[in-house]
Structure formats: C-alpha cells, structure tokens
Design a protein around this motif. Sequence first.
Motif, mmCIF file in Angstrom:
data_model
loop_
_atom_site.group_PDB
_atom_site.id
_atom_site.type_symbol
_atom_site.label_atom_id
_atom_site.label_comp_id
_atom_site.label_asym_id
_atom_site.label_seq_id
_atom_site.Cartn_x
_atom_site.Cartn_y
_atom_site.Cartn_z
ATOM 1 N N ALA A 188 0.836 -1.213 0.000
ATOM 2 C CA ALA A 188 0.000 0.000 0.000
ATOM 3 C C ALA A 188 0.873 1.266 0.000
ATOM 4 N N TYR A 189 1.987 1.195 0.706
ATOM 5 C CA TYR A 189 2.934 2.326 0.743
ATOM 6 C C TYR A 189 3.494 2.595 -0.656
ATOM 7 N N ILE A 190 3.908 1.534 -1.335
ATOM 8 C CA ILE A 190 4.407 1.675 -2.704
ATOM 9 C C ILE A 190 3.310 2.257 -3.607
ATOM 10 N N ALA A 191 2.099 1.739 -3.445
ATOM 11 C CA ALA A 191 0.989 2.208 -4.290
ATOM 12 C C ALA A 191 0.705 3.699 -4.064
ATOM 13 N N ARG A 192 0.853 4.161 -2.808
ATOM 14 C CA ARG A 192 0.661 5.600 -2.552
ATOM 15 C C ARG A 192 1.684 6.428 -3.319
ATOM 16 N N GLY A 193 2.897 5.916 -3.371
ATOM 17 C CA GLY A 193 3.911 6.628 -4.149
ATOM 18 C C GLY A 193 3.585 6.632 -5.635
ATOM 19 N N GLN A 194 3.185 5.470 -6.125
ATOM 20 C CA GLN A 194 2.888 5.348 -7.560
ATOM 21 C C GLN A 194 1.665 6.163 -7.971
ATOM 22 N N ALA A 195 0.802 6.477 -7.017
ATOM 23 C CA ALA A 195 -0.404 7.261 -7.331
ATOM 24 C C ALA A 195 -0.110 8.750 -7.489
ATOM 25 N N ARG A 196 1.088 9.165 -7.112
ATOM 26 C CA ARG A 196 1.405 10.595 -7.205
ATOM 27 C C ARG A 196 1.540 10.988 -8.682
ATOM 28 N N PRO A 197 0.951 12.121 -9.053
ATOM 29 C CA PRO A 197 1.040 12.541 -10.467
ATOM 30 C C PRO A 197 2.483 12.644 -10.967
ATOM 31 N N ALA A 198 3.383 13.093 -10.120
ATOM 32 C CA ALA A 198 4.781 13.216 -10.548
ATOM 33 C C ALA A 198 5.370 11.841 -10.880
ATOM 34 N N TYR A 199 5.032 10.842 -10.073
ATOM 35 C CA TYR A 199 5.501 9.476 -10.366
ATOM 36 C C TYR A 199 4.976 9.036 -11.723
ATOM 37 N N GLN A 200 3.708 9.301 -11.964
ATOM 38 C CA GLN A 200 3.092 8.819 -13.203
ATOM 39 C C GLN A 200 3.689 9.509 -14.432
ATOM 40 N N ARG A 201 3.995 10.778 -14.301
ATOM 41 C CA ARG A 201 4.653 11.484 -15.426
ATOM 42 C C ARG A 201 6.044 10.896 -15.683
ATOM 43 N N ALA A 202 6.766 10.658 -14.602
ATOM 44 C CA ALA A 202 8.117 10.094 -14.750
ATOM 45 C C ALA A 202 8.059 8.696 -15.355
ATOM 46 N N PHE A 203 7.114 7.909 -14.882
ATOM 47 C CA PHE A 203 6.984 6.544 -15.394
ATOM 48 C C PHE A 203 6.647 6.556 -16.886
ATOM 49 N N ALA A 204 5.710 7.418 -17.261
ATOM 50 C CA ALA A 204 5.312 7.512 -18.673
ATOM 51 C C ALA A 204 6.498 7.935 -19.541
ATOM 52 N N ALA A 205 7.316 8.849 -19.023
ATOM 53 C CA ALA A 205 8.457 9.347 -19.806
ATOM 54 C C ALA A 205 9.468 8.232 -20.056
ATOM 55 N N GLN A 206 9.756 7.431 -19.035
ATOM 56 C CA GLN A 206 10.735 6.355 -19.245
ATOM 57 C C GLN A 206 10.133 5.217 -20.078
ATOM 58 N N LEU A 207 8.831 4.994 -19.944
ATOM 59 C CA LEU A 207 8.184 3.953 -20.752
ATOM 60 C C LEU A 207 8.209 4.330 -22.231
#
Lengths: 217, 217
Positions: A188-207
């Motif tokens: 759940a802790y990891i998921a809270r991090g992954q839910a952050r918009p900044a995480y999602q932008r970073a993830f999309a950029a590397q993907l």
Amino acid sequence: MTATITAFESSPDRGQGLARDMRVRWALEEVGKPYEVRLLSFKAMKQPAHLALNPFGQIPTFEEDGLALFESGAIVLHIAEQHPSLLPDDAKGRMRAIMWMFSALATVEPPIVERSAAYLMEREKPWYAERLPMLDDRIRVRLTELSRHLGDSEWLDGAFSAGDLMMIHALRRLESSGLLKEFPDLEAYIARGQARPAYQRAFAAQLQVFAAATAGG
Amino acid sequence: MTATITAFESSPDRGQGLARDMRVRWALEEVGKPYEVRLLSFKAMKQPAHLALNPFGQIPTFEEDGLALFESGAIVLHIAEQHPSLLPDDAKGRMRAIMWMFSALATVEPPIVERSAAYLMEREKPWYAERLPMLDDRIRVRLTELSRHLGDSEWLDGAFSAGDLMMIHALRRLESSGLLKEFPDLEAYIARGQARPAYQRAFAAQLQVFAAATAGG
C-alpha cells in the motif's frame, strides 16, 4: 540552462521503470523542473565520454550549469535542496528525510539488489535453489523492520519526502519476487507513491523510451 | 549538550575499527567535536529502546539536542554540515563530496559487504569455493574503476572530504581479503586516510572499548 540526465537506451526491465534514472525523473517531476535525457547504450556507458561523468560507468548522471553528478541518491538530494517540497523546511526533519534516503540505499536496497544479481548470475548454478531462500530471508528481515516502523503512517516521517521516493523505488524491484505480498502495508505504501502525479509522469516518460525503441521491431 | 553515539559493546572485528561507528568517530574527530558513546550488546540492539532510535536495530546512532539519526552516511553528513572542514565551501564541490559519500555506500561497499556476508553464512556450503571468485571479480571491477578515477590524486576530488572518509572506511573491510594488494594505489589512498591524526584518535577510542571488554578475561 536545462538539466540533462542519462538513461539506458534499452532498459533491461523493458519499460517497467526499475532503472535508477526513474528516481531522478520522479524527483524532477515532483519539483516541476524540466530536463533533457541523453540515452546511452551499454557500450557507450563504458566509454571515456561517459566514464568522465561517472567513473563507474553507470546511469543516471546529471549535468547542469557546470555541475556534473552521478549516484541517484546524490542527484535526488541535489534536486531536493534546490527546490521546495522534497525535504522538510525544519533542519531536523530535513536531516531525517536525508537519513531515510541513505537508509533506502545502504540498508534496504543492497539485499534486494543481491537477489537480482543472483538471478542474473547464478540461476543456472546447482546452488541457486538452496541459496534463494537465504536471500529472501535477509530481505524479509528488512521488510519486517520497515513495516514495523511505518505502522499506520502514510509516509516514513511526516509528509512525503525524498526519503520516501528513494525507499519506494528500491522496494519496487521486489515486485516480481512475490515477497511484497507478505507485507500488504508495504504494498500500500508503494501504491501511494505510484499514485502521485509526478511518479506517473516520470513513469510515462521512461516507458516512452522503451516504446520508441521497440516501435521499429 | 554533548552528542551521544552508539557502538558495539563487543565488536565482531575485535577492535580492528571496521564497524560503522568508526566512520562517525572519525568525522567527529576531524571536526573536533566531543562525544559520548553508549555501548550496546547484540541483544540490546534489537530491543524497543534501541529500535525507537533505529528501526533496523543497528549501530551507530547519533543523538544531540532532540535530533536522533541512524545510518552512518546521514550522521557523517550531519556532522560535516554543522562544522567546517569535511565539505568544500563552494556549492558544486560540496555536492560532489556528498556524491562520493553516496558512491562509497551505494556502489563500492555493497559487493564488499556481500563478500563478508558470504564468509559468515556460506563458507561451509559446497558452493563457497566456486562462488568466492565470482564475488571477488565483482569487487575488482569497482576497485579498478575507483583506481582509474583516483589516478595520481591524493583524494577523490580536491581536498580530503567526507567522501574520502566514507570511501576509505568502506575499502578497509577488504584488508583481510588480499584483494587490495592488486591495487597498490588504493592501499596508499587508505594509508593516507589512516595517517590522519583524527583517524588515529578515533581508532584508538574504539580499540579501547575492545581492550576494556577483554581486560577481565
């Protein structure tokens, strides 16, 4: 001047965001700092131009305005010190957030990396089946301690910080191991991090790097 | 208020100064800051009073004026930030010195710790003889890269810094391995660190704990 980071031209994780440039991208997105990416082949990482930036021939590196850094921890700390939001304002809270960065890198991540290294280098060896549970148990000790510390808290120490960023990314490397299922609070802790918009932008950029590299094939 | 650190009541290294409190003692001696030591048994390290200071149940910890820290890297950084001499004054040099601290902990030390872990946990296993050379080769890669970076320089980046302090201490754990003999420049680098008066005071202080503990037996 825009900051430039380096990343894998062809990431071994096939776009899962497990390489260490993801930490730097995430931090840059958290503080809203634009950046450029220079992609490197495995060969280029070991050649003089890159070794001048990082003598250990690894990604990520960070360059801006005459400052060149390697080590994801140092780069994230630099970003966090230059912009608000990733470190608390008060001196003691700031130091504790930095402590959690060191903890992620020096205490929690090494046994996790060791498990990956064993898979890469020893999975055909006759001892792998006996050794893997030993590695898992070392990781379980750390996850149990981390889980006990976290308790009912959302983040490691007060508000989300660079310490959480580093810790969550280090833990993500366990996703394929099955070990995290024993620790639903850490999932759940990891998921809270992954839910952050900044995480999602970073993830999309590397993907996108992976998607672009494979589009031709 | 005097700072208080924790250290092993009975260090597994028998006074060789390889435990991580040595890094903190050395940093405190470099900046001339007095400190007190609270010695802990292995049992006490895993009990609630210490886990409240460090959820991973390790030494060293650092307490002063309401701030409690664990992780030797974070403690040394805190000391270096509070006093002159362990970090350069200019912002870029300061960040590079911190980068070398992270490099010591996250890139150079983990394969060295892994070798020690294998000795402790696997030396009776049938695979140890085949696995040890694999571990040595991983360390050699890092030592080769570090040696190439150091070249003819006295320290990693300009004057002696907290980065050198962390790196030299991490390398010292290889003393009994024989690997350092292949890198005389790194042996000389370690020796330069050990020749510093602050190092010698810190080493003597931790050796005294071992001598006092064994005086009765």
